[in-house]
Design a protein around this motif. Structure first.
Motif, PDB file in Angstrom:
ATOM      1  N   ASP A 423      36.160  20.924  15.915  1.00  0.00           N
ATOM      2  CA  ASP A 423      37.713  20.580  15.184  1.00  0.00           C
ATOM      3  C   ASP A 423      38.126  21.776  14.463  1.00  0.00           C
ATOM      4  OD1 ASP A 423      37.536  18.129  16.437  1.00  0.00           O
ATOM      5  OD2 ASP A 423      36.870  17.120  14.855  1.00  0.00           O
ATOM      6  N   ALA A 424      36.944  22.682  13.891  1.00  0.00           N
ATOM      7  CA  ALA A 424      37.536  23.589  12.888  1.00  0.00           C
ATOM      8  C   ALA A 424      37.713  24.918  13.792  1.00  0.00           C
ATOM      9  CB  ALA A 424      36.387  23.877  12.158  1.00  0.00           C
ATOM     10  N   GLY A 425      37.553  24.770  15.186  1.00  0.00           N
ATOM     11  CA  GLY A 425      38.017  25.855  15.943  1.00  0.00           C
ATOM     12  C   GLY A 425      36.786  27.163  16.170  1.00  0.00           C
ATOM     13  N   ILE A 426      35.380  26.593  15.863  1.00  0.00           N
ATOM     14  CA  ILE A 426      34.486  27.497  15.837  1.00  0.00           C
ATOM     15  C   ILE A 426      33.635  27.162  17.176  1.00  0.00           C
ATOM     16  CG2 ILE A 426      32.349  28.057  14.727  1.00  0.00           C
ATOM     17  CD1 ILE A 426      34.522  28.744  12.843  1.00  0.00           C
ATOM     18  N   GLU A 427      33.193  28.338  17.808  1.00  0.00           N
ATOM     19  CA  GLU A 427      32.612  28.204  18.891  1.00  0.00           C
ATOM     20  C   GLU A 427      31.086  28.238  18.537  1.00  0.00           C
ATOM     21  OE1 GLU A 427      30.795  31.002  22.436  1.00  0.00           O
ATOM     22  OE2 GLU A 427      32.911  31.270  22.045  1.00  0.00           O
ATOM     23  N   TYR A 428      30.489  26.862  18.611  1.00  0.00           N
ATOM     24  CA  TYR A 428      29.276  26.770  17.948  1.00  0.00           C
ATOM     25  C   TYR A 428      27.836  26.284  18.720  1.00  0.00           C
ATOM     26  CZ  TYR A 428      26.322  24.236  14.739  1.00  0.00           C
ATOM     27  OH  TYR A 428      25.324  23.400  13.479  1.00  0.00           O
ATOM     28  N   HIS A 429      26.787  27.315  18.226  1.00  0.00           N
ATOM     29  CA  HIS A 429      25.524  26.943  19.192  1.00  0.00           C
ATOM     30  C   HIS A 429      24.504  26.637  18.282  1.00  0.00           C
ATOM     31  CE1 HIS A 429      27.575  29.244  22.607  1.00  0.00           C
ATOM     32  NE2 HIS A 429      28.218  29.926  21.489  1.00  0.00           N
ATOM     33  N   SER A 430      24.015  25.348  18.517  1.00  0.00           N
ATOM     34  CA  SER A 430      22.857  24.973  17.925  1.00  0.00           C
ATOM     35  C   SER A 430      21.758  24.908  18.665  1.00  0.00           C
ATOM     36  CB  SER A 430      23.235  23.595  16.979  1.00  0.00           C
ATOM     37  OG  SER A 430      23.418  22.838  17.949  1.00  0.00           O
ATOM     38  N   ILE A 431      20.608  23.993  18.083  1.00  0.00           N
ATOM     39  CA  ILE A 431      19.337  23.898  18.671  1.00  0.00           C
ATOM     40  C   ILE A 431      19.065  22.563  19.179  1.00  0.00           C
ATOM     41  CG2 ILE A 431      16.978  24.242  18.500  1.00  0.00           C
ATOM     42  CD1 ILE A 431      18.074  26.780  18.288  1.00  0.00           C
ATOM     43  N   GLY A 432      19.115  22.393  20.389  1.00  0.00           N
ATOM     44  CA  GLY A 432      18.782  20.997  21.018  1.00  0.00           C
ATOM     45  C   GLY A 432      19.730  19.926  20.816  1.00  0.00           C
ATOM     46  N   ARG A 433      20.975  20.410  20.714  1.00  0.00           N
ATOM     47  CA  ARG A 433      22.020  19.490  20.930  1.00  0.00           C
ATOM     48  C   ARG A 433      23.012  19.697  21.832  1.00  0.00           C
ATOM     49  NH1 ARG A 433      23.945  19.091  14.341  1.00  0.00           N
ATOM     50  NH2 ARG A 433      23.815  21.361  14.799  1.00  0.00           N
ATOM     51  N   PRO A 434      23.751  18.688  22.233  1.00  0.00           N
ATOM     52  CA  PRO A 434      24.720  18.982  22.937  1.00  0.00           C
ATOM     53  C   PRO A 434      25.770  19.678  22.600  1.00  0.00           C
ATOM     54  CG  PRO A 434      24.225  16.627  23.330  1.00  0.00           C
ATOM     55  CD  PRO A 434      23.639  17.158  22.074  1.00  0.00           C
TER      56      PRO A 434
END
Length: 434
Positions: A423-434
């Motif tokens: 929603d904030a417009g950030i291309e977000y990559h994390s660990i072990g989450r869709p």
């Protein structure tokens, strides 16, 4: 009671200050003149919340002092604690006990009357016997007992862990030393703290077993995180689902870039080596060591992938360098694998850590060290969060986007919500989450 603490590193300084706060008379001894001079001037050589105030208060009260002279403090002590370093020995991974052995010899040369010699350092099974043999050989007439009393202090919460511990483990071989150790820890009885008295070998092994088990929990949830990414599951919800089971518990089930620090890496390796020497291999712990080492090295690949597969000519902002928050400890921190790998891939790294920059500068070369979070983000092509310091948890995302060339965040600690980041417009990559 009168206590001498040999070693003013993390364990020795925290333990000495806390014992003094219990009301005991404590002298902390070290061979490092510069360190002792700093301590006498009120300068604390490590970052640990609350430690500076605790030391100052007990020095002012006359219960805590610092010295270079072991011979002056040992003879009058009821208990002498050995709290020196036991790093992994180069080449074979065994714990280097040279500092422990030297301390034992020096204690033997100056001790008078009955003395309890306590190994506070993390040591392999059988070290208590070696310390006893060294003292007996050096001073055949000595009247003493050797006790094992491993520490279970978390960096960043060490004072609370000492004063409000889950348990205290004490390995003794006679009733006289048991009584002295019970008196030393008597203030904890007010908190109904369980004090587990056992023999020395059991006490020594308990320390290694505890750290190996916690390292195994971390490694297990990290492997589950990888599987979650393949099947579309959420590792945080998996962790919650299993952690609510009282047989498992929720602690140390946080997916991330792998464990580091002063304890888990060297203690798991030392346990593996001890088990191999005794022809009782610990295959699970061996796997944990191998998997964790590989994981830290692979984390840079996530950053590279998020940036389109290449970092040539790009700048990466790195937030957090220490192995965990609330410490300046860089030992075996994931950043020590990640940052050089990013540089090798062609990236320019600009980094910020609230407490670890001074230590990081000694190890990580060719890094631009920022004075604050947002300075680290200026002009970067992406930002990677490696350590979950509190001040990274509520960043101004509009400001983040305005400073980055591209709104890309690789969160290796899962401190943000993926939907909110979208929603904030950030291309977000994390660990072990869709």
């Amino acid at each position: 009671m009168r206590v001498t603490m040999i070693g003013t590193g993390y364990v020795g300084l925290v333990s000495g200050a806390c014992f003094a706060d219990f009301g005991h008379e404590v002298v902390c001894v070290d061979k490092d003149r510069a360190k002792i001079e700093k301590l006498e001037n009120g300068e604390i050589p490590i970052y640990e919340p609350g430690l500076e105030a605790l030391v100052a208060e007990n020095v002012k009260a006359g219960r805590l002092s610092f010295s270079l002279d072991l011979a002056a403090s040992v003879p009058d002590a009821d208990a002498v604690f050995i709290a020196v370093g036991t790093p992994s020995r180069r080449g074979d991974g065994f714990a280097d006990l040279s500092y422990v052995h030297q301390a034992a010899k020096e204690i033997a040369e100056v001790m008078k009357g009955y003395t309890v010699v306590v190994t506070k350092s993390t040591v392999p099974v059988g070290t208590g016997g070696e310390v006893e043999e060294i003292i007996r050989k050096t001073r055949p007439d000595a009247n003493f007992s050797v006790v094992s009393n491993p520490e279970f202090l978390r960096e960043g919460a060490a004072i609370m862990d000492f004063k409000r511990p889950d348990r205290v483990v004490v390995g003794v071989e006679d009733d006289r030393s048991r009584k002295i150790m019970r008196e030393l820890y008597r203030p904890l009885y007010l908190n109904e703290t369980p004090i587990v008295f056992t023999n020395r070998a059991t006490s020594e092994l308990t320390k290694y077993a505890a750290n190996a088990f916690l390292a195994t929990k971390i490694t297990f949830i990290n492997e589950m995180a990888d599987l979650c990414e393949k099947v579309g599951a959420n590792v945080q919800e998996v962790a919650r689902g299993i952690g609510l089971d009282g047989r498992i518990g929720s602690k140390f089930l946080h997916a991330g870039p792998g464990y580091g620090g002063s304890c888990f890496p060297k203690d798991t390796l030392a346990l593996v080596r001890t088990a191999q020497v005794n022809d009782s291999p610990t295959k699970i712990v061996e796997a944990v060591v191998e998997i964790n080492d590989a994981r830290k090295k692979k984390m840079a690949d996530r950053v590279i992938a998020a940036c389109g597969g290449s970092l040539k000519g790009k700048t990466i902002a790195v937030l957090g360098l220490t192995f965990k928050p609330n410490t300046d400890d860089m030992r075996d921190a994931p950043s020590l694998d990640i940052v050089p790998a990013l540089q090798k891939a062609g990236a320019r790294v600009q980094a910020f850590d609230p407490a670890g920059v001074e230590e990081a500068q000694k190890i990580l070369q060719d890094v631009v060290y920022a004075e604050g979070v947002y300075q680290a983000l200026e002009g970067a092509d992406a930002v990677a969060i490696i350590t979950e310091w509190d001040e990274f948890r509520a960043l101004d995302m509009e400001r983040v986007k305005s400073l980055l060339k591209a709104p890309i965040m690789i969160d290796l600690r899962n401190i943000y919500n993926p939907a909110e980041m979208a929603d904030a417009g950030i291309e977000y990559h994390s660990i072990g989450r869709p």
